[in-house]
Design a protein around this motif. Sequence first.
Motif, PDB file in Angstrom:
ATOM      1  N   ARG A 175     -14.443  -7.376 -10.795  1.00 40.81           N
ATOM      2  CA  ARG A 175     -14.171  -7.238  -9.361  1.00 40.81           C
ATOM      3  C   ARG A 175     -13.008  -6.281  -9.166  1.00 40.81           C
ATOM      4  O   ARG A 175     -12.178  -6.124 -10.051  1.00 40.81           O
ATOM      5  CB  ARG A 175     -13.788  -8.591  -8.756  1.00 40.81           C
ATOM      6  CG  ARG A 175     -14.877  -9.614  -8.824  1.00 40.81           C
ATOM      7  CD  ARG A 175     -14.402 -10.970  -8.380  1.00 40.81           C
ATOM      8  NE  ARG A 175     -13.864 -10.919  -7.012  1.00 40.81           N
ATOM      9  CZ  ARG A 175     -13.223 -11.924  -6.453  1.00 40.81           C
ATOM     10  NH1 ARG A 175     -13.017 -13.051  -7.111  1.00 40.81           N
ATOM     11  NH2 ARG A 175     -12.763 -11.832  -5.230  1.00 40.81           N
ATOM     12  N   ASP A 177      -9.513  -5.613  -7.878  1.00 38.89           N
ATOM     13  CA  ASP A 177      -8.371  -6.463  -7.539  1.00 38.89           C
ATOM     14  C   ASP A 177      -7.808  -6.077  -6.174  1.00 38.89           C
ATOM     15  O   ASP A 177      -8.095  -5.014  -5.643  1.00 38.89           O
ATOM     16  CB  ASP A 177      -7.296  -6.396  -8.635  1.00 38.89           C
ATOM     17  CG  ASP A 177      -6.703  -5.014  -8.782  1.00 38.89           C
ATOM     18  OD1 ASP A 177      -5.930  -4.608  -7.899  1.00 38.89           O
ATOM     19  OD2 ASP A 177      -7.016  -4.334  -9.784  1.00 38.89           O
ATOM     20  N   ARG A 178      -6.994  -6.937  -5.615  1.00 41.77           N
ATOM     21  CA  ARG A 178      -6.487  -6.723  -4.252  1.00 41.77           C
ATOM     22  C   ARG A 178      -5.565  -5.519  -4.154  1.00 41.77           C
ATOM     23  O   ARG A 178      -5.469  -4.882  -3.109  1.00 41.77           O
ATOM     24  CB  ARG A 178      -5.797  -7.970  -3.720  1.00 41.77           C
ATOM     25  CG  ARG A 178      -4.499  -8.327  -4.401  1.00 41.77           C
ATOM     26  CD  ARG A 178      -3.950  -9.637  -3.842  1.00 41.77           C
ATOM     27  NE  ARG A 178      -2.782 -10.062  -4.548  1.00 41.77           N
ATOM     28  CZ  ARG A 178      -1.554 -10.050  -4.025  1.00 41.77           C
ATOM     29  NH1 ARG A 178      -1.367  -9.679  -2.787  1.00 41.77           N
ATOM     30  NH2 ARG A 178      -0.523 -10.451  -4.732  1.00 41.77           N
ATOM     31  N   PHE A 179      -4.903  -5.143  -5.239  1.00 46.15           N
ATOM     32  CA  PHE A 179      -3.987  -4.012  -5.220  1.00 46.15           C
ATOM     33  C   PHE A 179      -4.771  -2.700  -5.184  1.00 46.15           C
ATOM     34  O   PHE A 179      -4.461  -1.806  -4.419  1.00 46.15           O
ATOM     35  CB  PHE A 179      -3.054  -4.061  -6.428  1.00 46.15           C
ATOM     36  CG  PHE A 179      -2.401  -5.406  -6.585  1.00 46.15           C
ATOM     37  CD1 PHE A 179      -1.399  -5.803  -5.726  1.00 46.15           C
ATOM     38  CD2 PHE A 179      -2.821  -6.290  -7.569  1.00 46.15           C
ATOM     39  CE1 PHE A 179      -0.800  -7.049  -5.842  1.00 46.15           C
ATOM     40  CE2 PHE A 179      -2.240  -7.533  -7.699  1.00 46.15           C
ATOM     41  CZ  PHE A 179      -1.233  -7.917  -6.831  1.00 46.15           C
ATOM     42  N   THR A 180      -5.797  -2.615  -6.021  1.00 40.73           N
ATOM     43  CA  THR A 180      -6.649  -1.426  -6.041  1.00 40.73           C
ATOM     44  C   THR A 180      -7.393  -1.308  -4.716  1.00 40.73           C
ATOM     45  O   THR A 180      -7.529  -0.213  -4.168  1.00 40.73           O
ATOM     46  CB  THR A 180      -7.643  -1.489  -7.221  1.00 40.73           C
ATOM     47  OG1 THR A 180      -6.896  -1.661  -8.430  1.00 40.73           O
ATOM     48  CG2 THR A 180      -8.480  -0.232  -7.305  1.00 40.73           C
ATOM     49  N   ALA A 181      -7.866  -2.430  -4.179  1.00 41.42           N
ATOM     50  CA  ALA A 181      -8.567  -2.413  -2.890  1.00 41.42           C
ATOM     51  C   ALA A 181      -7.645  -1.915  -1.788  1.00 41.42           C
ATOM     52  O   ALA A 181      -8.046  -1.121  -0.937  1.00 41.42           O
ATOM     53  CB  ALA A 181      -9.093  -3.808  -2.557  1.00 41.42           C
ATOM     54  N   ALA A 182      -6.400  -2.367  -1.799  1.00 43.43           N
ATOM     55  CA  ALA A 182      -5.433  -1.931  -0.784  1.00 43.43           C
ATOM     56  C   ALA A 182      -5.143  -0.437  -0.923  1.00 43.43           C
ATOM     57  O   ALA A 182      -5.051   0.280   0.078  1.00 43.43           O
ATOM     58  CB  ALA A 182      -4.146  -2.728  -0.892  1.00 43.43           C
ATOM     59  N   THR A 185      -8.064   1.446   0.477  1.00 43.91           N
ATOM     60  CA  THR A 185      -8.051   1.380   1.932  1.00 43.91           C
ATOM     61  C   THR A 185      -7.025   2.357   2.506  1.00 43.91           C
ATOM     62  O   THR A 185      -7.287   3.051   3.474  1.00 43.91           O
ATOM     63  CB  THR A 185      -7.738  -0.050   2.421  1.00 43.91           C
ATOM     64  OG1 THR A 185      -8.724  -0.934   1.872  1.00 43.91           O
ATOM     65  CG2 THR A 185      -7.737  -0.148   3.924  1.00 43.91           C
TER      66      THR A 185
END
Length: 190
Positions: A175, A177-182, A185
């Motif tokens: 998946r 991760d939230r850091f890469t997703a941020a 974005t």
Amino acid sequence: MTDEEIPEPQPRNPDDTTDDHQVELHAILTEVIQRLRTTETKVEALERAFAEVMQEETRKRSEPAPWVWFPPPATTNDPRTNVRAFIEFYNLTYVGAGRAQPIPECWDQHPGLAMEIATLAAAWRAANLGRSAHPRDAQSWHHHWRPGAIDRMVRDWTHPSCLDGEHRPAGAETRVDRFTAAEHTETTAG
């Protein structure tokens, strides 16, 4: 201004208190200004003291406890860097004897393992760094946290070949991760 332009002093009406009020108002304002200057000096002193306390607090927050034998993993503002530094520290410190397994390079491609290692790293830091560090917590980390996490890493989160350096999918799918997703974005929004 010439002498002719200077108005003649008017006789003062005994009932006129304007001058008295001005003198009284001036005295009050002078006192208020003095109090404000005193307060300002005290606030500046408190701000300096607070800055010193915060600097000391920050230093103590990341300082290793006396029982931490080796230099601890680096601590930054980036949680990913902290986890990577912990993995390097862990593999250098704990692997080589007994059942201890190295945390594989593909740890972040196994969601369960990524979560496990992130909490393992956070628990190690809480037990060993800063003012709240306690030897009881550090020993509990060694006795409970570490063996449990490594057992789950081998049993649940990774494929056996991952432990030999060759990544193979196992467990939940990879998946973002939230850091890469941020970051993604932010780059697409900007």
